[in-house]
Motif scaffolding. Structure first.
Motif, mmCIF file in Angstrom:
data_model
loop_
_atom_site.group_PDB
_atom_site.id
_atom_site.type_symbol
_atom_site.label_atom_id
_atom_site.label_comp_id
_atom_site.label_asym_id
_atom_site.label_seq_id
_atom_site.Cartn_x
_atom_site.Cartn_y
_atom_site.Cartn_z
ATOM 1 N N GLU A 64 0.859 -1.183 0.000
ATOM 2 C CA GLU A 64 0.000 0.000 0.000
ATOM 3 C C GLU A 64 0.896 1.235 0.000
ATOM 4 O OE1 GLU A 64 -2.789 -0.304 3.252
ATOM 5 O OE2 GLU A 64 -4.300 -1.160 1.918
ATOM 6 N N ALA A 66 3.143 4.216 -2.939
ATOM 7 C CA ALA A 66 3.087 4.882 -4.240
ATOM 8 C C ALA A 66 3.518 3.952 -5.368
ATOM 9 C CB ALA A 66 3.969 6.131 -4.226
ATOM 10 N N GLU A 69 0.617 1.677 -6.350
ATOM 11 C CA GLU A 69 -0.383 2.393 -7.146
ATOM 12 C C GLU A 69 0.096 2.586 -8.579
ATOM 13 O OE1 GLU A 69 -1.140 6.026 -5.111
ATOM 14 O OE2 GLU A 69 -1.973 5.058 -3.316
ATOM 15 N N GLN A 70 1.373 2.909 -8.739
ATOM 16 C CA GLN A 70 1.916 3.127 -10.080
ATOM 17 C C GLN A 70 1.931 1.838 -10.894
ATOM 18 O OE1 GLN A 70 5.740 5.168 -9.707
ATOM 19 N NE2 GLN A 70 4.894 6.445 -8.079
ATOM 20 N N ARG A 72 -0.047 -0.822 -10.533
ATOM 21 C CA ARG A 72 -1.421 -1.166 -10.920
ATOM 22 C C ARG A 72 -1.896 -0.268 -12.073
ATOM 23 N NH1 ARG A 72 -3.367 -1.122 -6.439
ATOM 24 N NH2 ARG A 72 -3.847 -3.294 -5.958
ATOM 25 N N ALA A 73 -1.588 1.008 -11.994
ATOM 26 C CA ALA A 73 -1.995 1.936 -13.052
ATOM 27 C C ALA A 73 -1.345 1.568 -14.378
ATOM 28 C CB ALA A 73 -1.633 3.368 -12.653
ATOM 29 N N SER A 87 -3.487 -5.389 -2.689
ATOM 30 C CA SER A 87 -2.640 -4.517 -1.875
ATOM 31 C C SER A 87 -2.533 -5.084 -0.458
ATOM 32 C CB SER A 87 -3.217 -3.101 -1.824
ATOM 33 O OG SER A 87 -3.235 -2.516 -3.112
#
Length: 305
Positions: A64, A66, A69-70, A72-73, A87
């Motif tokens: 969990e 940054a 998140e990057q 997954r994006a 996560s």
């Protein structure tokens, strides 16, 4: 739509520096550049399969943070189904520290982070994805128990099961071989699995023969600029590599695996799928980075030797 190719594996943020050469023990070198690039063998293979024509889903774990998140994006931007990218609270996302030298060779240190939290239980929650796949791919950057579960489950479901045994340091568990349709090691991995030296087409053939005797159905030993050796119990065939000028070999093997799987899922023959994967891998080494270097289906189709 159900996924045709499902990848169970690692997601890393690659921290990449270029230097004139790889450092020796205790040495500090001045680097030439630094970038962060989405990577991890599992995620790389998922991106390769998606760019090269397959419908893809990814099963894996991130932290969990940054980087998670990057990552997954980056997968979502490729149209990859990320419902099973989980996560993990209190865990960091996996990272790979990569040094690339002026001859395009690399050295890599991996910190597992969330990848170490991929368990059989995590995979079982997404069994519907495995059931909807045509091809299932695993590597060895997540815990062995989870990999064994996926191989066995894929075999039970009658799916085409691919294992890219990277990074391999010793033979695989003996019961795994019967669950694998295509085992795809490189030279060093084939040597680690068999204890045999692998540095040529002939020695790759000997290693493949040993692996087939262990119970695996088919073996593809990737040999870099020397191509690939495809072996079954009935015959073996060498596929020369397309000729290109390499810049960065990062993710070349992952691109081959993803391209080969995408082509198989599309109904291509084994020979055509190998050649398709080879062209994709060859194009990838002409560019820097892991996922940024992976070509598209149209680029591979339009390739002229």
């Amino acid at each position: 739509m159900q996924a045709k190719v499902v990848i169970v594996g690692s997601l890393n943020m690659d921290l990449v520096t270029r230097a004139p050469r790889l450092p020796r023990a205790g040495e500090t070198l001045a680097g030439q550049s630094f970038v962060t690039v989405p990577g991890g063998k599992g995620a790389n293979q998922a991106v390769a399969a998606a760019r090269l024509g397959a419908r893809v889903a990814m099963i894996g774990c991130v932290g969990e943070d940054a980087y998670g998140e990057q990552l997954r994006a980056a997968l979502l931007a490729e149209g990859i189904d990320c419902q099973a990218v989980t996560s993990i609270t209190g865990e960091s996302t996996g990272v790979a520290l990569i040094v690339v030298d002026d001859s395009s060779q690399n050295a890599i240190v991996i910190v597992a982070g969330g990848n170490g939290r991929v368990t059989s239980g995590v995979v079982e929650r997404f069994d519907e994805l495995l059931s909807g796949a045509d091809v299932i791919i695993c590597q060895l950057e997540v815990p062995m128990a989870a990999v064994g579960h996926v191989l066995k489950r894929g075999h039970e479901l009658g799916k085409t099961v691919i294992l890219n045994p990277a990074p391999a340091s010793e033979p695989l568990p003996a019961q795994w071989y019967a669950w694998i349709d295509y085992l795809i090691p490189n030279e060093s991995e084939a040597s680690a699995l068999t204890g045999l030296p692998v540095d040529s087409v002939a020695t790759a053939d000997a290693a493949a023969t040993a692996l087939l005797a262990s119970g695996v159905s088919k073996v593809i030993v990737t040999l870099g600029e020397h191509g690939a050796l495809f072996a079954t119990r009935a015959h073996s065939q060498h596929f020369p590599a397309p000729r290109v000028k390499p810049i960065d070999t990062t993710a070349a093997g992952d691109t081959f695996v993803g391209g080969f799987a995408a082509a198989l899922a599309d109904g291509k023959s084994e020979s055509d799928a190998i050649r398709f994967g080879q062209v994709a891998a060859a194009l990838s080494v002409t560019r820097s980075g892991a996922q940024p270097s992976i070509p598209t289906f149209d680029e591979v189709q339009s390739y002229q030797p």
